[in-house]
Design a protein around this motif. Structure first.
Motif, PDB file in Angstrom:
ATOM      1  N   ALA A  47       0.834  -1.200   0.000  1.00 33.63           N
ATOM      2  CA  ALA A  47       0.000   0.000   0.000  1.00 33.63           C
ATOM      3  C   ALA A  47       0.868   1.249   0.000  1.00 33.63           C
ATOM      4  O   ALA A  47       0.485   2.293  -0.537  1.00 33.63           O
ATOM      5  N   MET A  48       2.049   1.139   0.606  1.00 36.90           N
ATOM      6  CA  MET A  48       2.977   2.264   0.690  1.00 36.90           C
ATOM      7  C   MET A  48       4.374   1.735   0.954  1.00 36.90           C
ATOM      8  O   MET A  48       4.547   0.760   1.698  1.00 36.90           O
ATOM      9  N   CYS A  49       5.363   2.355   0.348  1.00 37.56           N
ATOM     10  CA  CYS A  49       6.758   2.025   0.629  1.00 37.56           C
ATOM     11  C   CYS A  49       7.414   3.266   1.221  1.00 37.56           C
ATOM     12  O   CYS A  49       7.334   4.354   0.640  1.00 37.56           O
ATOM     13  N   TYR A  50       8.048   3.117   2.384  1.00 43.68           N
ATOM     14  CA  TYR A  50       8.745   4.230   3.019  1.00 43.68           C
ATOM     15  C   TYR A  50      10.228   4.162   2.659  1.00 43.68           C
ATOM     16  O   TYR A  50      10.888   3.161   2.937  1.00 43.68           O
ATOM     17  N   ALA A  51      10.731   5.217   2.050  1.00 48.61           N
ATOM     18  CA  ALA A  51      12.150   5.301   1.711  1.00 48.61           C
ATOM     19  C   ALA A  51      12.806   6.283   2.673  1.00 48.61           C
ATOM     20  O   ALA A  51      12.484   7.476   2.666  1.00 48.61           O
ATOM     21  N   TYR A  52      13.709   5.769   3.508  1.00 50.69           N
ATOM     22  CA  TYR A  52      14.341   6.600   4.535  1.00 50.69           C
ATOM     23  C   TYR A  52      15.770   6.933   4.133  1.00 50.69           C
ATOM     24  O   TYR A  52      16.641   6.075   4.121  1.00 50.69           O
ATOM     25  N   LEU A  53      16.004   8.189   3.795  1.00 50.52           N
ATOM     26  CA  LEU A  53      17.323   8.667   3.391  1.00 50.52           C
ATOM     27  C   LEU A  53      17.998   9.269   4.618  1.00 50.52           C
ATOM     28  O   LEU A  53      17.991  10.487   4.829  1.00 50.52           O
ATOM     29  N   ASP A  54      18.568   8.399   5.447  1.00 51.80           N
ATOM     30  CA  ASP A  54      19.083   8.838   6.742  1.00 51.80           C
ATOM     31  C   ASP A  54      20.321   9.712   6.641  1.00 51.80           C
ATOM     32  O   ASP A  54      20.705  10.369   7.613  1.00 51.80           O
ATOM     33  N   ASP A  55      20.958   9.737   5.473  1.00 48.60           N
ATOM     34  CA  ASP A  55      22.168  10.540   5.318  1.00 48.60           C
ATOM     35  C   ASP A  55      21.893  11.895   4.674  1.00 48.60           C
ATOM     36  O   ASP A  55      22.825  12.628   4.340  1.00 48.60           O
ATOM     37  N   VAL A  56      20.632  12.237   4.497  1.00 49.35           N
ATOM     38  CA  VAL A  56      20.281  13.548   3.944  1.00 49.35           C
ATOM     39  C   VAL A  56      19.862  14.462   5.084  1.00 49.35           C
ATOM     40  O   VAL A  56      18.873  14.219   5.766  1.00 49.35           O
ATOM     41  N   ASP A  57      20.645  15.509   5.294  1.00 54.01           N
ATOM     42  CA  ASP A  57      20.380  16.493   6.332  1.00 54.01           C
ATOM     43  C   ASP A  57      20.527  17.857   5.673  1.00 54.01           C
ATOM     44  O   ASP A  57      21.263  18.013   4.707  1.00 54.01           O
ATOM     45  N   VAL A  58      19.852  18.847   6.173  1.00 54.67           N
ATOM     46  CA  VAL A  58      19.945  20.166   5.560  1.00 54.67           C
ATOM     47  C   VAL A  58      20.264  21.209   6.611  1.00 54.67           C
ATOM     48  O   VAL A  58      19.910  21.070   7.780  1.00 54.67           O
ATOM     49  N   PHE A  59      20.935  22.262   6.184  1.00 55.13           N
ATOM     50  CA  PHE A  59      21.163  23.400   7.057  1.00 55.13           C
ATOM     51  C   PHE A  59      19.925  24.274   6.984  1.00 55.13           C
ATOM     52  O   PHE A  59      19.542  24.760   5.932  1.00 55.13           O
ATOM     53  N   ASP A  60      19.291  24.444   8.116  1.00 51.80           N
ATOM     54  CA  ASP A  60      18.034  25.172   8.157  1.00 51.80           C
ATOM     55  C   ASP A  60      18.211  26.463   8.951  1.00 51.80           C
ATOM     56  O   ASP A  60      18.203  26.444  10.179  1.00 51.80           O
ATOM     57  N   PRO A  61      18.375  27.601   8.286  1.00 57.03           N
ATOM     58  CA  PRO A  61      18.569  28.861   9.001  1.00 57.03           C
ATOM     59  C   PRO A  61      17.373  29.241   9.863  1.00 57.03           C
ATOM     60  O   PRO A  61      17.495  30.000  10.814  1.00 57.03           O
ATOM     61  N   LEU A  62      16.197  28.690   9.553  1.00 59.09           N
ATOM     62  CA  LEU A  62      15.015  29.005  10.348  1.00 59.09           C
ATOM     63  C   LEU A  62      15.112  28.415  11.748  1.00 59.09           C
ATOM     64  O   LEU A  62      14.464  28.877  12.680  1.00 59.09           O
ATOM     65  N   ARG A  63      15.959  27.359  11.892  1.00 54.73           N
ATOM     66  CA  ARG A  63      16.087  26.710  13.191  1.00 54.73           C
ATOM     67  C   ARG A  63      17.478  26.897  13.783  1.00 54.73           C
ATOM     68  O   ARG A  63      17.759  26.415  14.865  1.00 54.73           O
ATOM     69  N   GLY A  64      18.346  27.531  13.025  1.00 51.79           N
ATOM     70  CA  GLY A  64      19.637  27.914  13.576  1.00 51.79           C
ATOM     71  C   GLY A  64      20.651  26.808  13.707  1.00 51.79           C
ATOM     72  O   GLY A  64      21.452  26.802  14.632  1.00 51.79           O
TER      73      GLY A  64
END
Length: 222
Positions: A47-64
């Motif tokens: 019904a659904m496949c979850y793809a977890y990209l655990d090595d993708v992180d982003v720099f988020d200036p909104l959260r510092g």
């Protein structure tokens, strides 16, 4: 990751979740062979496949800071649409998920794939990321968007090209992970090394009129 997947499945009103790394008894050669030969069907009927990209992180200036999951209890926080826009296509393309042999069928076979990045943050569905996924993987949207892709209409050469830049830990698995892509079944013989590609080639040739397959399989094996 396992707990997050189970929690997400519950939120999606799914009765159960199947995770290959913990739901296959690898100590049983019979169960392992059956699971690998059936894996395409598992994903295709999901019904659904979850793809977890655990090595993708982003720099988020909104959260510092680095990362997008800064909850004090370590729980996942869903990204806002503005934060999702901060995730560059190049960040996704660098993920190991797009270079692993086994994840190829996870991308193509299911009708619905939901992508999550580090912190179990949702970034989109396969259906809405088609063009981006096409650029990353080289697999056309006409295949990615098809509910049940008819791969027998796609040449052997083209299907082999999808796996050209992917890798597996064991040599044999680079052949075994393609069984569903070519709709073939064969017993697993770990320890046979690159002979697995010879057997895969023989199985493909039984049902294929595309005689370029021998050269294509050899290229992948090399």
């Amino acid at each position: 990751m396992i707990i997050s997947a189970c929690q997400q499945a519950r939120q999606d009103n799914l009765a159960y979740v199947w995770i290959d790394t913990c739901c296959i008894d690898k100590s049983s050669s019979a169960e392992l062979s059956e699971a690998i030969n059936s894996m395409w069907r598992y994903y295709e009927r999901s019904a659904m496949c979850y793809a977890y990209l655990d090595d993708v992180d982003v720099f988020d200036p909104l959260r510092g800071g680095h990362g997008v999951s800064n909850a004090s209890d370590g729980s996942s926080e869903e990204l806002t649409s503005k934060q999702v826009d901060l995730i560059d296509e190049k960040d996704l393309a660098r993920s190991r998920w797009f270079t692993r042999g086994w994840t190829l069928q996870e991308l193509i076979a299911p009708a619905r794939v939901a992508f999550y990045i580090k912190g179990w943050n949702f970034v989109g569905y396969k259906a809405t990321m088609g063009r981006k996924l096409e650029r990353i993987t080289g697999i056309g949207t006409e295949i990615l968007m098809e509910h049940w892709p008819k791969l027998d209409t796609v040449s052997v050469a083209r299907r082999m090209s999808w796996a050209a830049k992917r890798e597996t830990t064991r040599v044999e698995d680079m052949a075994y992970c393609l069984l569903g892509i070519f709709d073939v079944n064969m017993p697993l013989l770990y320890g046979e090394g690159e002979k697995a590609f010879v057997r895969l080639q023989e199985e493909i040739m039984k049902d294929s009129d595309d005689h370029r397959s021998e050269e294509d399989v050899s290229d992948i094996a090399a």
